[in-house]
Design a protein around this motif. Sequence first.
Motif, PDB file in Angstrom:
ATOM      1  N   GLY A 463       0.809  -1.386  -0.211  1.00 25.19           N
ATOM      2  CA  GLY A 463       0.078   0.055  -0.248  1.00 25.19           C
ATOM      3  C   GLY A 463       1.066   0.961   0.596  1.00 25.19           C
ATOM      4  N   GLU A 465       0.076   5.368   0.890  1.00 19.19           N
ATOM      5  CA  GLU A 465      -1.018   5.683   1.036  1.00 19.19           C
ATOM      6  C   GLU A 465      -1.124   7.410   0.753  1.00 19.19           C
ATOM      7  OE1 GLU A 465      -1.592   7.504   5.805  1.00 19.19           O
ATOM      8  OE2 GLU A 465      -3.275   6.142   5.392  1.00 19.19           O
ATOM      9  N   GLU A 466      -2.040   8.185   0.124  1.00 22.28           N
ATOM     10  CA  GLU A 466      -1.791   9.389  -0.418  1.00 22.28           C
ATOM     11  C   GLU A 466      -0.978   9.305  -1.388  1.00 22.28           C
ATOM     12  OE1 GLU A 466      -4.370  11.176   3.426  1.00 22.28           O
ATOM     13  OE2 GLU A 466      -2.412  12.359   2.381  1.00 22.28           O
ATOM     14  N   GLY A 475       0.319  -2.591   4.229  1.00 24.75           N
ATOM     15  CA  GLY A 475      -0.077  -0.520   4.356  1.00 24.75           C
ATOM     16  C   GLY A 475       0.745   0.623   4.649  1.00 24.75           C
ATOM     17  N   ASP A 476      -0.232   1.352   5.113  1.00 20.92           N
ATOM     18  CA  ASP A 476       1.287   3.093   4.695  1.00 20.92           C
ATOM     19  C   ASP A 476       0.540   3.551   5.883  1.00 20.92           C
ATOM     20  OD1 ASP A 476       2.051   4.596   2.160  1.00 20.92           O
ATOM     21  OD2 ASP A 476       3.154   3.686   3.948  1.00 20.92           O
ATOM     22  N   GLN A 482      -2.990   5.099   9.964  1.00 13.48           N
ATOM     23  CA  GLN A 482      -2.104   3.543   8.813  1.00 13.48           C
ATOM     24  C   GLN A 482      -3.723   3.274   8.220  1.00 13.48           C
ATOM     25  OE1 GLN A 482      -1.008  -0.226  10.358  1.00 13.48           O
ATOM     26  NE2 GLN A 482       0.938  -0.033   8.986  1.00 13.48           N
ATOM     27  N   THR A 483      -3.524   2.481   6.535  1.00 10.92           N
ATOM     28  CA  THR A 483      -4.561   2.296   5.817  1.00 10.92           C
ATOM     29  C   THR A 483      -3.515   0.546   5.207  1.00 10.92           C
ATOM     30  OG1 THR A 483      -5.412   3.987   5.182  1.00 10.92           O
ATOM     31  CG2 THR A 483      -5.791   2.184   4.373  1.00 10.92           C
ATOM     32  N   LEU A 543      -9.796   7.022   2.842  1.00  7.93           N
ATOM     33  CA  LEU A 543      -9.213   7.950   2.298  1.00  7.93           C
ATOM     34  C   LEU A 543      -7.834   8.663   2.430  1.00  7.93           C
ATOM     35  CD1 LEU A 543     -10.180   6.325  -1.253  1.00  7.93           C
ATOM     36  CD2 LEU A 543      -9.168   5.080  -0.196  1.00  7.93           C
ATOM     37  N   GLU A 544      -8.757   9.423   3.418  1.00  8.30           N
ATOM     38  CA  GLU A 544      -8.340  10.680   3.769  1.00  8.30           C
ATOM     39  C   GLU A 544      -8.730  11.279   3.169  1.00  8.30           C
ATOM     40  OE1 GLU A 544      -5.015   7.802   6.539  1.00  8.30           O
ATOM     41  OE2 GLU A 544      -5.406  10.409   7.273  1.00  8.30           O
ATOM     42  N   ASN A 548      -5.563   6.092  -3.110  1.00  4.11           N
ATOM     43  CA  ASN A 548      -4.604   5.643  -2.640  1.00  4.11           C
ATOM     44  C   ASN A 548      -3.823   4.329  -3.266  1.00  4.11           C
ATOM     45  OD1 ASN A 548      -5.222   4.321   1.378  1.00  4.11           O
ATOM     46  ND2 ASN A 548      -5.086   6.087   0.259  1.00  4.11           N
TER      47      ASN A 548
END
Length: 954
Positions: A463, A465-466, A475-476, A482-483, A543-544, A548
């Motif tokens: 992953g 993230e963003e 994940g990240d 963390q996602t 997804l903030e 992602n």
Amino acid sequence: MKTQCSQRSARFLFARSLAVGAIAFASASAGAAHAATPASGDLIKLSGSTAVYYVGADQKRYVFPNLATYHTWYADFAGVKTVGAADLAALPIGGNVTYRPGTRLVKITSDPKVYAVEPGGSLRAVASESVAAALYGPQWAQKVDDVPDAFFFNYAIGSPLASATYPDGSVVRRARDGMYFMISGGRKRHIISADVRAALRIQDASVLVAQGSLAEYPDGADLAATEAALTDTAQKGGAAIPATPTFSVKDPPSAFIPISGEATLLEIHLATPTALSVNAIAIRIDALTDTHAKDAVDADLGGLVRGNNADWNLANLRLVDAHGAEPFGRKNLSLDVSQDQSQVVTFTGSLPIGAGTDQSFFLRADAHDLLPEGEGYRATLLPARTALRDAATGAAVAFLPATDLAGSTLTSRSSSLAVTYDAATVSRTVIRGAKDVPIAGFTFTAPANTAATVSSLTLQGYGDEEGIGGFLPGGDADNGTQTLVKDVFPRVWLADSAGKPVTPVTSVQLDGRVTFSGLGIVIQPGAAKTLVIRGDCDRDVDLETAPNLIAFDITDSSVVVTAQDGNGAKLTAHGIEPNGGVKPRNYVTIKKNGTADISWAGGGGQVLAGTDALSGTLYIQPKDDAFVLKTVTFTQIGGKAASIGSAHLEYVGTDGKAATATSDFIGNVITFTGLSAALPKDAHTGVKLVLGILPRGGGAVYGETAKLRFETAGPFEIDSVTDGRPYTASDLGGTDFRVTSSSDSTVSVIFSTLTVAQATAIPGIAYRDPQAPVLDFTIAAGDQGGIRIKKLTFQLTPTDAGTAGAGNDALERWAAVNGDFPNDTGVADLVFIPPAGGTKSVIGEDGSTRMSYGMLVGGTPSTVSSTLQSTQGQSATLTYEFADGSEYSIGAGGKLRFQLQMNLATLNADSDRQLTVQLLGGSGLLWTDIPSGAYAARSDAAGTPLSTTVLVRK
């Protein structure tokens, strides 16, 4: 190749400090900040001095040879910091800065060659002007700078740029979509935003424009953030260069030699602090199987030589540099059975290597298609037979190490299961809640001599993230929270290349791994089968603030893939991170929602009462998701038009069929609800608004203009096809749902039409008859209503105009018949031809009809034509204007016929002549479709201008 470059170096002012290697920049002190201690990446100067340096990662200061070099790296001097003398003295000189790769072309005054600059100061000679123009445009010569001879030694000459291939470091903007890419290692890396371009210090003047698709450059990893190697002005890439030239070797990416394919046998690196040339590199190739006594007959097909001197098992040995060039050419082994186990290949030449360079070479060979499986080989660099020379003096250069450098053992792989990435499974963008998303595909190729059965497989999820910090397994947490991969794709499955599932749905683990067991997937000998990991994206994953990225890969096939051969024995799989691991070649981008550009194109023109009129088209172009239009509103500007009786939308429904929806105006607003208009992803879809205009006598108002616009503040709704979320008028106008343009409709109501047509063909040849027919025509009214004709205008163009002498051509003689105007009955006769059985009548000048003739002067009929002499090409007009109450009226669907007769005896008789006659439209044909009242100039008479040409015989 010739250039028009001037000696640019003459523009620069060098300070006395050049003795210690720094160029003086008079403007560098402006805005300079003070830094207590210089840090890596800083631009620094002494207080009161104008000499600017760059601080490298090795804590050395690097010198800008001239202002041109500086400006390839920096647009201005805003970031220059002032340091103390002691701090400056603590930083030894590390060398000169070279031009930033991909920015300018360079040359020296003593050599006509023009070079492109690649990373590390590597120069590639541009082979021809056509190559230069193809890459840098027709004004390419304006991109060439002269580098003073004294600084040319800072660069290393690489392989020539023989074709129109962008050099590494080039930043290219694709014209068709405006996307920016950096070329790196022959691949294109998408620069995802203007912010990233700014962080990389990319200046617009350095960007090249590509008209093509750039499909010839494979996709590399996106540039989603700045990278130190790309902004390192010292061009050291963060790697330490040893004090003595040093060789090292690395294992190739694969431990297998593909039968009937290209194999990388060894990766060689040469790091040198000084400029030198490589004159010889010696490499020993050892076959580690198929041993036999020296000089004995070699009966098997393994080793270096097939059979008894029959052929090479490894052919076309070459050293390939990072750009794919082969600077030493190709070599072949000896076809000598006594050397079946070991041979030395020496590559000779003179390859320049720049100072401070870590040069890489890859020893590659082509494996024979009949190479037996399980053959072992090893390549070893032999320093004792390798030669380096100093670039300046030509003297031999000592280097390290003195001992042989052996690579690892490589094995021919005919008995292994090859695992590669499926090129058909490419990166894509989806929306939260997307179903059955292809995430990553892998191709499994069975050995040529046995079937393969894949029984289990584990994939690792990654992953980002963003999309800002790079991929991590499982994940990240770039944005703090963390996602996980399993948050985005909780459950996945394997499918074949057609999308048919071959495994049950399986949960992704917390660490991003997913294991499929009990597969029993059989692949026939030599055949290949593709497995694609697919999944449903979670509809509500957080997804903030930005999309992602998710990828899957097979870390090490020999460990995570279980397979058996045709006999049930274990079959080794090979293939390590075929999708790139933490730097995936393909991945899925997950966005919160799709976007759409919306525009309203209002229609215009005149529309008949009692008919339908296209008011305009609402265009919607979705991206990343498909939508369904449910509700839309339009507003009548200035209040509801009385002439509009109804309105409906025309669109294509979600079932693929044409559909309509009807609604009524409430005041000046009309809203359509309950729609099911399909808006496919990445398509430009139009929804038409059609107005029903009331009939004449049924409420239509002559000349009324219906002005409608798309109402952005009224009820509006489009629903996502992916997750069903609605988006309304409150979402319009932002970055996701932009209203890009809006032009109001302007539909004007009329009651009838007028059409002009030729009644009968006039003979193309005539004689000098005073009443010769020159134009026979009809005027018809539309079926919707009658019309009245107020004025008819004919334009006359004889070819004798401009004949020398007064009164010697038709234009002048017609003007002299009865004076100027009115009362020009001697010029022409307009004959009214009634329906069959009626009597023809000549329309002459009287109390109800006014005739006027005049030569056109500046586009206007002259009132003193009888005193003028014509000029060549000049025309005249003949006008019939009918008094109020004496107009010619034509009922709905009716038609009147007229014939214009001209006095052709007036044409000059010295030769054959021509007369062109036109019945004009516009202001020359004054008519109306209302029963009474004033006339207005209209330009909508169909068939005008109606033209004919008659040849008048001598």
